[in-house]
Design a protein around this motif. Structure first.
Motif, short mmCIF file in Angstrom:
data_model
loop_
_atom_site.label_atom_id
_atom_site.label_comp_id
_atom_site.label_asym_id
_atom_site.label_seq_id
_atom_site.Cartn_x
_atom_site.Cartn_y
_atom_site.Cartn_z
N ASP A 143 0.85 -1.19 0.00
CA ASP A 143 0.00 0.00 0.00
C ASP A 143 0.89 1.24 0.00
OD1 ASP A 143 -1.73 2.11 0.54
OD2 ASP A 143 -3.07 0.87 1.76
N HIS A 144 1.11 1.78 -1.19
CA HIS A 144 2.07 2.87 -1.34
C HIS A 144 1.56 4.16 -0.69
CE1 HIS A 144 2.87 0.30 -5.09
NE2 HIS A 144 3.69 -0.08 -4.12
N ARG A 145 0.26 4.41 -0.78
CA ARG A 145 -0.29 5.63 -0.17
C ARG A 145 -0.16 5.57 1.34
NH1 ARG A 145 -6.13 7.49 -2.10
NH2 ARG A 145 -4.88 7.64 -4.02
N SER A 146 -0.46 4.42 1.92
CA SER A 146 -0.32 4.25 3.36
C SER A 146 1.13 4.42 3.80
CB SER A 146 -0.84 2.88 3.78
OG SER A 146 -0.59 2.63 5.15
N GLY A 177 3.41 6.34 2.44
CA GLY A 177 3.70 7.76 2.47
C GLY A 177 3.13 8.44 3.70
N ALA A 178 1.92 8.05 4.09
CA ALA A 178 1.30 8.62 5.29
C ALA A 178 2.09 8.24 6.54
CB ALA A 178 -0.15 8.15 5.40
N ASP A 230 5.10 10.46 6.74
CA ASP A 230 4.72 11.80 7.22
C ASP A 230 4.52 11.80 8.73
OD1 ASP A 230 4.80 12.79 4.63
OD2 ASP A 230 2.65 12.48 4.28
N HIS A 244 9.07 2.49 -5.50
CA HIS A 244 8.06 3.23 -4.75
C HIS A 244 8.59 3.83 -3.44
CE1 HIS A 244 5.57 0.69 -7.42
NE2 HIS A 244 4.78 1.74 -7.42
N ALA A 263 9.47 8.12 -2.27
CA ALA A 263 8.77 8.66 -1.10
C ALA A 263 9.76 9.10 -0.03
CB ALA A 263 7.82 7.61 -0.54
N SER A 317 3.06 -1.70 5.42
CA SER A 317 2.29 -0.60 4.85
C SER A 317 0.80 -0.71 5.12
CB SER A 317 2.54 -0.50 3.34
OG SER A 317 2.17 -1.70 2.69
N THR A 318 0.36 -1.83 5.66
CA THR A 318 -1.07 -1.99 5.99
C THR A 318 -1.36 -1.72 7.46
OG1 THR A 318 -0.87 -4.37 6.46
CG2 THR A 318 -1.27 -3.74 4.18
#
Length: 271
Positions: free
Chosen positions: A3-6, A8-9, A12, A55, A59, A244-245
């Motif tokens: 989960d690439h979006r997760s 990145g979060a 952050d 990925h 990031a 990532s999950t």
């Protein structure tokens, strides 16, 4: 990395809650006996398929966060899946092995990991020859990717040749798994690696002896423990484990160091 979006979060959030540091900073702290800054975190990847390059690296670079990737040397430059993914796929598609004929499918991986290493390898071979389908290919890092990762701020470490459970290996296999990967990484990188991550995260005394002989400076466990700012044993450094999950709430719990207490509570609740 699933989960690439997760991911990145998570990076952050890590920047808000902690101080990302490099492998070099950890090495310097150990060498000079000076503690790292408060709430220091070293981002590490175990196993490290090619998504770390495609990925994770962008990031990390966008946020200026260093990291370390521990790689399985015999997979570099191939499209072979990790052996545990391969075993699960083969079992789902008719693969059979004499030592794995009984028990629930969920017990496949624990049973393989508990076997002496020659039995694990033999069982994998039996799964391969008996399954009615071959597993899908999995793109792995290449030697060129390793150099690009290093140049991008991701240090490269040793994670053995084939990711066996070292505690189930004989002495010669332990030595071969570490030295074989060490020699390959030295050839690809032009310099010897100085950090090692124990497969499955468990310490092995024989492995530590080999690491000392080869000049390794840092060794990492996966024991779900929050380590001190100055590691007391440089070849047995504790690590927290997320993927990532992992949910935000769980991520914060792990980062706080409360994960061992949470796990004990869960075991007591189930009992």
């Amino acid at each position: 990395m699933t989960d690439h979006r997760s991911f990145g979060a998570q990076l952050d959030r890590l920047q808000r809650l902690a101080t990302p540091v490099s492998l070099g900073a950890v090495l310097q702290a150990v060498a000079e006996r000076r503690p790292l800054p408060p709430r220091s975190v070293l981002v590490t990847f175990d196993d490290a398929d090619r998504s770390v390059f495609t990925h994770a690296l962008p990031a990390l670079d966008a946020r200026g966060i260093p990291a370390t990737a521990f790689v399985i040397s015999e997979l570099i430059g191939t499209e072979r899946p990790f052996w545990w993914h391969e075993a699960a796929f083969l079992a789902r598609h008719g693969g059979r092995a004499r030592s794995l004929d009984c028990g629930h499918p969920s017990q496949l991986l624990p049973r393989l990991k508990a076997m002496p290493d020659p039995d694990r390898r033999r069982s994998l071979h039996e799964l391969r020859v008996s399954a009615d389908r071959r597993p899908p290919r999995q793109e792995q890092l290449t030697p060129a990717d390793l150099l690009a990762l290093r140049d991008g701020g991701v240090a490269i470490g040793n994670h053995t040749q084939g990711h066996p459970c070292l505690g189930r290996c004989d002495d010669d296999t332990v030595r071969t798994e570490i030295t074989g990967a060490h020699e390959a990484l030295t050839r690809w990188l032009g310099e010897p690696p100085i950090a090692f991550a124990y497969p499955d995260g468990g310490h092995d005394v024989r492995a530590e002896t080999v690491l000392q002989e080869l000049g390794y400076r840092l060794g990492f466990l996966s024991d779900h423990r929050l380590g001190p700012r100055l590691p007391s044993h440089p070849l047995q450094i504790s690590r927290l484990q997320v993927d990532s999950t992992t949910s935000t709430r769980r991520f914060d719990t792990i980062l706080s160091g409360l994960e061992p207490a949470y796990r004990r509570w869960r075991r007591q609740a189930v009992a």
